[in-house]
Design a protein around this motif. Structure first.
Motif, mmCIF file in Angstrom:
data_model
loop_
_atom_site.group_PDB
_atom_site.id
_atom_site.type_symbol
_atom_site.label_atom_id
_atom_site.label_comp_id
_atom_site.label_asym_id
_atom_site.label_seq_id
_atom_site.Cartn_x
_atom_site.Cartn_y
_atom_site.Cartn_z
ATOM 1 N N CYS A 168 1.053 -1.300 -0.009
ATOM 2 C CA CYS A 168 0.083 -0.044 -0.189
ATOM 3 C C CYS A 168 1.040 1.347 -0.018
ATOM 4 O O CYS A 168 1.851 1.380 0.906
ATOM 5 N N SER A 178 -8.658 -7.170 -5.102
ATOM 6 C CA SER A 178 -10.052 -6.316 -4.922
ATOM 7 C C SER A 178 -11.189 -7.106 -5.568
ATOM 8 O O SER A 178 -11.055 -7.894 -6.542
ATOM 9 N N THR A 179 -12.296 -6.680 -5.098
ATOM 10 C CA THR A 179 -13.542 -7.108 -5.754
ATOM 11 C C THR A 179 -13.693 -6.734 -7.152
ATOM 12 O O THR A 179 -14.203 -7.057 -8.244
ATOM 13 N N SER A 185 -6.436 -3.577 -3.271
ATOM 14 C CA SER A 185 -6.824 -2.788 -2.108
ATOM 15 C C SER A 185 -6.326 -3.197 -0.905
ATOM 16 O O SER A 185 -5.831 -4.308 -0.871
ATOM 17 N N CYS A 186 -6.133 -1.954 -0.282
ATOM 18 C CA CYS A 186 -5.760 -2.202 1.303
ATOM 19 C C CYS A 186 -6.797 -2.638 2.121
ATOM 20 O O CYS A 186 -7.888 -2.066 2.067
ATOM 21 N N THR A 187 -6.372 -3.427 3.101
ATOM 22 C CA THR A 187 -7.166 -4.084 4.177
ATOM 23 C C THR A 187 -7.137 -3.372 5.487
ATOM 24 O O THR A 187 -7.908 -3.591 6.404
ATOM 25 N N ARG A 189 -8.003 -0.706 8.054
ATOM 26 C CA ARG A 189 -9.280 0.142 7.918
ATOM 27 C C ARG A 189 -8.831 1.871 8.347
ATOM 28 O O ARG A 189 -9.752 2.398 8.237
ATOM 29 N N PHE A 194 -7.928 2.389 2.487
ATOM 30 C CA PHE A 194 -8.872 1.563 2.720
ATOM 31 C C PHE A 194 -9.892 1.283 1.868
ATOM 32 O O PHE A 194 -10.653 2.119 1.719
ATOM 33 N N GLU A 195 -9.998 0.114 1.305
ATOM 34 C CA GLU A 195 -11.141 -0.278 0.352
ATOM 35 C C GLU A 195 -11.152 0.682 -0.836
ATOM 36 O O GLU A 195 -12.107 0.735 -1.485
ATOM 37 N N SER A 196 -10.141 1.364 -1.227
ATOM 38 C CA SER A 196 -9.951 1.975 -2.521
ATOM 39 C C SER A 196 -9.191 1.214 -3.509
ATOM 40 O O SER A 196 -8.003 1.359 -3.371
ATOM 41 N N PRO A 197 -9.888 0.706 -4.515
ATOM 42 C CA PRO A 197 -9.311 -0.180 -5.313
ATOM 43 C C PRO A 197 -7.986 0.658 -6.186
ATOM 44 O O PRO A 197 -8.383 1.830 -6.634
#
Length: 337
Positions: A168, A178-179, A185-187, A189, A194-197
């Motif tokens: 990251c 990532s989905t 993405s970063c886990t 939080r 965080f959760e920004s692909p």
């Protein structure tokens, strides 16, 4: 289920089943595996199909009990368990005990060594044996080598995305797939990313040879919360006229002290202000020793819970504590420097 199952787990299954029946919904948490899997989800109606989780009187709205990536208890889960006098055999507690033992080897340098080790680990979620050796030699900390090594592990398959290891750009932690297709993405939080692909081809790749990754409990309980702690410390000590600041003073009496330890600052990243307020009402820990007491809340946590600071100020019965956001505190520190 045989008698070996925890009575706490059985009680949770029965209580949840009764709630589903009460609201006329199909029971969804009637098995231990299902309940544990669901506990990685926020306590909200749309995830659990229980309207009570979205009512104004439910004080734990949005709390996750287990970290989705590691299945370790979240900070909120630990605090809630302590409120009910449950005993937790957590790797995090063991790591603190091992750190204390390592620092005891240095006698009068113990507090200095504690701060140095915590800072290095927080800044280096991904490291190498050579990097750790240079750090230990520079600070004459070789006695702490076994402890530092115990905080890391060799690269495992779950650290890799399509055979590659990615870091990251914001917090330095390993990225996961990532989905979003072809993204990572970063886990963490507490991280701004965080959760920004991020497109995989643009992510920072790390050479696999000799790479070491912090263990899951170190990442969740030290590196994640430590992002704000390090950012505040760097802001306070920035040139040309840095403030008198100490990181993790007195073996973690607080996260950061200022003004020759006249001001104590603790950083919190609890997802829920009610849980945090209950914890602070029980004890401020080492922050109690400081004339000026500041609690700084992670900005990502604030953005996910409306009126977080207002609720915290209302629910906390301590009137000698200042509550602020990490970003606001950083602005204040820049103005003072």
């Amino acid at each position: 289920h045989d008698a070996a199952m925890s009575h706490w787990l059985r009680a949770a299954m029965l209580r949840l089943a009764s709630l589903y029946v009460l609201y006329g919904r199909p029971v969804q948490a009637d098995g231990a595996h299902t309940l544990v899997a669901n506990s990685t989800l926020p306590l909200r109606e749309r995830e659990w199909d229980l309207p009570v989780f979205d009512t104004p009187g439910f004080r734990f709205h949005g709390v996750r009990l287990l970290d989705p990536g590691t299945r370790l208890p979240t900070i909120e889960c630990i605090d809630l368990a302590r409120q009910t006098a449950s005993e937790l055999d957590l790797k995090e507690q063991q790591a603190f005990a091992q750190l204390e033992s390592a620092c005891d080897l240095f006698g009068s340098r113990g507090s200095e060594v504690y701060s140095a080790l915590r800072e290095f680990i927080t800044r280096h979620p991904i490291s190498s044996a050579a990097e750790q050796r240079r750090f230990l030699e520079a600070g004459n900390l070789q006695l702490a080598a076994p402890f530092l090594a115990s905080c890391y592990e060799q690269v495992q398959p779950h650290h890799l995305v399509k055979g590659g290891l990615f870091r990251c750009a914001t917090c330095g932690a390993p990225l996961i797939e990532s989905t979003v297709d072809a993204h990572v993405s970063c886990t963490v939080r507490q991280c701004k990313a965080f959760e920004s692909p991020v497109p995989r081809e643009l992510a920072r790749a790390v050479t696999l040879q000799d790479a070491l990754i912090v263990k899951a409990h170190i990442l969740v309980y030290w590196c994640g919360p430590g992002q704000d702690e390090i950012a505040l410390y760097d802001t306070a000590t920035a040139e040309p006229s840095g403030l008198d600041a100490a990181l993790y003073p007195g073996r973690d009496r607080c996260d950061l002290s200022l003004d020759a330890e006249g001001t104590g600052i603790d950083v919190k990243s609890h997802a829920n202000p009610f849980v945090l307020a209950a914890s602070l009402n029980r004890s401020l820990g080492g922050l109690e020793l400081y004339a000026t007491k500041v609690i700084a809340i992670n900005d990502q946590a604030l953005s996910r819970f409306p009126d977080y600071l207002d609720i915290l100020r209302r629910e906390c019965n301590r009137h000698d504590v200042e509550f602020t956001s990490v970003s606001a505190l950083r602005r204040d520190l820049r103005a003072r420097a």
